[in-house]
Design an enzyme around this catalytic site. Structure first.
Site, PDB file in Angstrom:
ATOM      1  N   HIS A 118      17.825 114.306  80.981  1.00 14.51           N
ATOM      2  CA  HIS A 118      16.498 114.801  81.367  1.00 14.51           C
ATOM      3  C   HIS A 118      16.143 114.105  82.681  1.00 14.51           C
ATOM      4  O   HIS A 118      16.548 112.961  82.910  1.00 14.51           O
ATOM      5  CB  HIS A 118      15.514 114.392  80.264  1.00 14.51           C
ATOM      6  N   ASP A 204      17.781 106.836  75.964  1.00 13.09           N
ATOM      7  CA  ASP A 204      16.628 107.726  75.981  1.00 13.09           C
ATOM      8  C   ASP A 204      16.608 108.417  74.616  1.00 13.09           C
ATOM      9  O   ASP A 204      17.437 109.286  74.344  1.00 13.09           O
ATOM     10  CB  ASP A 204      16.797 108.741  77.126  1.00 13.09           C
ATOM     11  N   GLN A 207      14.316 112.572  72.075  1.00 15.12           N
ATOM     12  CA  GLN A 207      14.591 113.707  71.186  1.00 15.12           C
ATOM     13  C   GLN A 207      15.307 113.287  69.899  1.00 15.12           C
ATOM     14  O   GLN A 207      15.683 114.156  69.112  1.00 15.12           O
ATOM     15  CB  GLN A 207      15.443 114.768  71.921  1.00 15.12           C
ATOM     16  N   LYS A 230       5.967 113.599  70.692  1.00 19.34           N
ATOM     17  CA  LYS A 230       7.018 114.459  70.138  1.00 19.34           C
ATOM     18  C   LYS A 230       7.226 114.158  68.650  1.00 19.34           C
ATOM     19  O   LYS A 230       8.076 114.750  68.000  1.00 19.34           O
ATOM     20  CB  LYS A 230       8.335 114.251  70.897  1.00 19.34           C
ATOM     21  N   CYS A 370      13.582 120.442  82.670  1.00 18.85           N
ATOM     22  CA  CYS A 370      13.723 119.133  83.337  1.00 18.85           C
ATOM     23  C   CYS A 370      15.161 118.626  83.255  1.00 18.85           C
ATOM     24  O   CYS A 370      15.400 117.424  83.065  1.00 18.85           O
ATOM     25  CB  CYS A 370      12.771 118.084  82.762  1.00 18.85           C
TER      26      CYS A 370
END
Ligand SMILES: Cc1ncc(COP(=O)(O)O)c(C=O)c1O
Length: 414
Positions: A118, A204, A207, A230, A370
Site C-alpha cells: 500500500h 504493515d 489488513q 478497520k 493506493c
C-alpha cells in the site's frame, strides 16, 4: 439478518430505504453498537483530557485510556503495554518509524519493501530513503499466484542490490489490501534473522489484525502498525507496536506537549515510550471506542472470525468464477487468502462496475486502492475490490452476483 449484522445499527437503519450490502470493510469497517455506546458514554459522563487533571473525571478518562493500552498489548501478545504507541493510524505509525530509522542509515545498506505494498508502506520509505541516500529494493510477487516469490528487484537491476544482506530495514505488508494474499511473514522473519541479526523488520498489519489472530512474538517482527477504524473502532486512532529496546532509541515524529522529561530554554530530554511518541492531545474518544472494539472482537474470537471469513471467501470466489469474462486476482488457496478479493470484468471499467452496484446499495471499491505499482505489475490500471467482514454472509454475495449480472446487461455483455 445474521447474528453479527444485528450488532451493527447501520444495517437496521438503512433497511427501510434499501438493504445495505457493505463489501468495503478493507477501506473501513462498520461500527457495532457497543463501540458507539462507549464513545457516547465518555462524552456524556467523563469527558476530560488525560494525563493532566487530578479531578475525578480526568482520572477516570486517563484510567480508561491506559486500560485500552493494556488490552491492545494483550490482543497482539506484546511483552509490555509501554510498547503500544497510539498514533492516528497505520500511515502515521509507518511514517514515524521511517523518519526515525532513516536518520541513522547503515553504510551501504538499504530498505527492502515489496511490489504489493500500500502507498502508506511505500511512499514514506521512498521519501526518507531519498533524504538519507539509501537504496530501496522490492520483493517481487507473481501476478498469477499473487504471492511473493523471494526474488529482489531494485532500481536499474543493480546486482548488488538483489542480495538480502544489503538491506538493514525490511518493511512488508502482512496481508495485501488488493490481492488478499496472507504473506508468511513469520517464515520470512526467520530467514532474515538467520542472515543478519541487526536487520529491523516492520509489518504493515492494517489488513491482518482486524481479521485473524496476530501475535507479534510468533511473527518475529520488530514493529507492527495497524488502524482502529478497520477493526470496528472510531477513525483517527491506530497503533504502533515496537520492541521496547528499539523504541526508546528512536526519535519522535512530533515534538512538544507531554513527550518531554525536561525542557529548558537551551535543552530538552524526551520521555521513554509511549509518551515519547504521543505529543499533543490524543483522540481520547477514539481510544475508548477502540477498547470496546477489542472487547467485541475478543468476545467473538479471532479464530471464529477467520473461519467465518474463510467460508465466505470460498463462496465468493466460487460464485465470481461462474461469471464469464470475470478475472480474479490473488492466491487460489483459501488458507493464503484474506477476505479481500479484487477482480475485473472484461469490457467494463471498474468505476462503472462500482457505480452500477452502488445504485443497488452494494458498496464495493474501484480504483488502484493506493497500490499503483501492484496494479502496474498486474497490467491493469484499476480493479474492483470486494472486502468481507464478520457481518457479511452468503446473501450479500448473492446480491453482488445479481448486481454483476445487471452490470453485464447494462453494457450488453453476454
Ligand atoms: C495494507 C494497508 N496499509 C496501510 C493502510 C493505511 O491505513 P490508514 O489509512 O488507516 O492509515 C491501509 C489502508 O487501507 C492498508 O490497507
Amino acid at each position: 439478518m445474521n447474528k453479527y449484522k444485528k450488532d451493527f445499527p447501520i444495517f437496521q437503519n438503512r433497511q427501510a430505504v434499501m438493504p445495505l450490502i457493505y463489501l468495503d470493510s478493507a477501506a473501513t469497517s462498520q461500527k457495532p453498537q457497543v463501540v458507539i455506546d462507549a464513545v457516547v458514554e465518555y462524552y456524556q459522563t467523563y469527558n476530560a483530557n488525560i494525563h493532566r487533571g487530578v479531578y475525578a473525571i480526568a482520572e477516570k478518562a486517563t484510567e480508561k485510556v491506559e486500560e485500552v493500552r493494556k488490552k491492545v498489548a494483550k490482543f497482539i501478545n506484546a511483552n509490555d503495554s509501554s510498547e503500544i504507541v497510539f498514533t492516528h493510524g497505520t500511515t502515521e505509525a509507518i511514517n514515524l518509524i521511517a523518519a526515525s530509522l532513516c536518520k541513522r542509515p547503515r553504510k551501504g545498506r538499504g530498505i527492502l519493501l515489496s511490489e504489493m505494498e500500500h502507498h502508506s508502506n511505500l511512499v514514506p520509505w521512498q521519501h526518507y530513503a531519498r533524504v538519507a541516500g539509501m537504496p530501496v529494493g522490492y520483493l517481487a510477487f507473481d501476478g498469477k499466484s499473487g504471492k511473493l516469490t523471494g526474488e529482489i528487484v531494485s532500481e536499474g537491476r543493480n546486482k548488488k542490490n538483489t542480495d538480502i544482506n544489503n538491506y538493514s530495514i525490511i518493511s512488508l505488508t502482512h496481508v495485501s489490501n488488493v490481492l488478499g494474499t496472507v504473506n508468511d511473514v513469520a517464515h520470512f522473519a526467520k530467514n532474515i534473522r538467520d542472515n543478519e541479526e541487526t536487520s529491523v523488520l516492520i509489518i504493515d498489519a492494517a489488513q491482518s489484525v482486524p481479521h485473524m489472530k496476530v501475535d507479534v512474538q510468533d511473527l518475529g517482527c520488530d514493529f507492527l502498525a495497524f488502524s482502529g477504524h478497520k477493526m470496528f473502532s472510531p477513525s483517527g486512532i491506530g497503533i504502533l507496536w515496537g520492541r521496547k529496546n528499539i523504541l526508546n532509541t528512536l526519535d519522535p515524529l512530533l515534538f512538544g506537549s507531554q513527550m518531554i522529561k525536561e525542557v529548558t530554554l537551551h535543552h530538552v530530554t524526551y520521555q521513554d515510550s509511549p509518551e515519547r511518541f504521543e505529543s499533543g492531545t490524543l483522540p481520547i474518544e477514539g481510544i475508548i471506542g477502540f477498547g470496546a472494539a477489542i472487547d467485541y472482537l475478543s468476545e467473538i474470537g479471532m479464530n471464529t472470525i477467520r473461519t467465518h471469513e474463510k467460508n465466505l471467501i470460498g463462496y465468493t470466489l466460487e460464485q465470481l468464477r461462474k461469471i464469464s469474462g470475470l478475472t480474479t486476482y490473488g492466491p487460489k488457496n483459501i488458507n493464503e487468502h484474506s477476505g479481500v478479493i479484487s477482480f475485473n470484468l472484461d469490457g467494463v471499467h471498474p468505476h462503472d462496475v462500482a457505480q452500477i452496484l452502488g445504485q443497488s446499495n452494494i458498496c464495493v471499491r474501484a480504483g488502484h486502492h493506493c497500490a499503483m505499482p501492484l496494479h502496474k505489475k498486474l497490467g491493469v490500471p484499476a480493479t474492483v475490490r470486494v472486502s468481507l467482514n464478520i457481518y457479511n454472509d452468503d446473501e450479500d454475495i448473492d446480491a453482488l452476483i445479481r448486481g454483476l449480472k445487471e452490470v453485464k446487461k447494462v453494457f450488453s455483455i453476454h
